[in-house]
Scaffold this active site. Structure first.
Site, PDB file in Angstrom:
ATOM      1  NE  ARG A 108       3.228   3.056   3.699  1.00  0.00           N
ATOM      2  CZ  ARG A 108       3.436   2.676   2.443  1.00  0.00           C
ATOM      3  NH1 ARG A 108       2.602   1.847   1.847  1.00  0.00           N
ATOM      4  NH2 ARG A 108       4.481   3.115   1.789  1.00  0.00           N
ATOM      5  N   GLY A 123       9.235   0.545  -2.345  1.00  0.00           N
ATOM      6  CA  GLY A 123      10.129   1.482  -1.672  1.00  0.00           C
ATOM      7  C   GLY A 123       9.461   2.706  -1.084  1.00  0.00           C
ATOM      8  N   GLY A 124       8.138   2.716  -0.978  1.00  0.00           N
ATOM      9  CA  GLY A 124       7.455   3.876  -0.430  1.00  0.00           C
ATOM     10  C   GLY A 124       7.791   4.109   1.030  1.00  0.00           C
ATOM     11  CG  HIS A 146       2.627   1.639  -7.583  1.00  0.00           C
ATOM     12  ND1 HIS A 146       3.353   1.273  -8.697  1.00  0.00           N
ATOM     13  CD2 HIS A 146       3.513   1.617  -6.536  1.00  0.00           C
ATOM     14  CE1 HIS A 146       4.614   1.051  -8.354  1.00  0.00           C
ATOM     15  NE2 HIS A 146       4.734   1.245  -7.049  1.00  0.00           N
ATOM     16  CD1 TRP A 147       0.242  -2.918  -2.887  1.00  0.00           C
ATOM     17  CD2 TRP A 147      -0.777  -1.469  -1.536  1.00  0.00           C
ATOM     18  NE1 TRP A 147       0.490  -3.319  -1.596  1.00  0.00           N
ATOM     19  CE2 TRP A 147      -0.126  -2.440  -0.745  1.00  0.00           C
ATOM     20  CE3 TRP A 147      -1.486  -0.452  -0.920  1.00  0.00           C
ATOM     21  CZ2 TRP A 147      -0.169  -2.430   0.637  1.00  0.00           C
ATOM     22  CZ3 TRP A 147      -1.532  -0.430   0.469  1.00  0.00           C
ATOM     23  CH2 TRP A 147      -0.876  -1.412   1.242  1.00  0.00           C
TER      24      TRP A 147
END
Length: 286
Positions: A183, A35-36, A264-265
């Site tokens: 992004r 959800g970033g 996190h990735w």
């Protein structure tokens, strides 16, 4: 091996347009992104789609609020809204059942879909999923940065770059300036700015929303029959790694793999490891 081309389509799901990219043959697997700000399906899993497509039919949607899908999410129950949409997408694709791979926000979505309708899910792989123990401690610095992206002085490229480089990964050298630019442009879509898909709950019902989002408060978790593999970066700064142990202790059929020196990735930083473990688990080579 030559990568198979992606077939792109825009499907109508309960009045919402959901963008989907597909490739490969075999049992269906949906890859649900996090959800970033500025994220979407294919960029989130670009190091994994080809490898998984060697054995599976890989379906990669942009979740509501992101990418080329309809913007706006029900703020009173965002995870439930995503789960309902993905279930509707399964219907639209003619799939009675599919495997789910979910990262972060997408992991929370996968868990909610499985809890509500376990018969629709074959196996499940969760990557640092959101909504695990969130009511039991204060938000992490990474989650705070994510939730604050559209607040204060609003979105900016420096805020986006800091979130990606400082909180998503341990080693940011493989994140290019072009990745950040792409992004950032997606994050400032006027429709997204007007209605961010992931935000801090506020107003009446905010406390109920927060509690509803924490899956560890859901008693159904202890009897969920879906075989599950949880992969969690040991240095995750967005969702606390101890969430993996919480899931493993509560779910009756859950394996946990903690990935060293990883943030996190996981599917990006440790793509080869992820591709091997994910393919093997989904194929039953446990």
């Amino acid at each position: 091996m030559t990568p198979q081309p992606l077939h792109e389509s825009l499907l109508d799901v309960a009045g919402k347009k959901i963008f989907v990219a597909e490739t490969g043959d075999g049992p269906p697997v949906l890859l649900l992104h996090g959800g970033g700000p500025g994220t979407s399906g294919v960029p989130s899993y670009h190091r994994n789609i080809g490898a998984l497509a060697e054995e599976f039919r890989v379906v990669v949607p942009d979740l509501p609020g992101y990418g080329r899908s309809t913007k706006g999410v029900d703020a009173s129950d965002p995870v439930g809204y995503l789960a309902d949409t993905v279930r509707g997408l399964l219907d639209e694709l003619g799939l009675d059942r599919a495997h789910l791979v979910g990262h972060s926000y997408g992991g929370a979505c996968a868990l909610r879909l499985a809890l509500d309708t376990p018969e629709r899910v074959g196996r499940m792989v969760l990557l640092g999923p959101g909504g695990v123990g969130t009511t039991r401690s204060l938000p992490t610095p990474g989650l705070t940065a994510l939730l604050n992206y559209y607040t204060g002085d609003g979105p900016s490229r420096p805020k986006l770059e800091r979130f990606v480089r400082e909180y998503l990964v341990v080693d940011a050298t493989e994140i290019s300036d072009q990745d950040i630019d792409d992004r950032y442009r997606a994050s400032i879509d006027p429709e997204v700015v007007a209605s961010p898909p992931l935000r801090r709950p506020s107003g009446r019902g905010a406390l109920r929303t927060v509690w509803r989002t924490d899956v560890t408060r859901d008693r159904r978790l202890g009897r969920l029959p879906v075989p599950t593999l949880v992969l969690w970066g040991a240095r995750d700064k967005v969702n606390r790694p101890r969430g993996g142990r919480m899931l493993a202790e509560r779910m009756p059929d859950c394996d946990l793999y903690t990935v060293a020196n990883t943030g996190h990735w996981v599917q990006f930083e440790r793509a080869e490891l992820f591709n091997r473990l994910c393919s093997g688990f989904l194929a039953g080579r446990r």
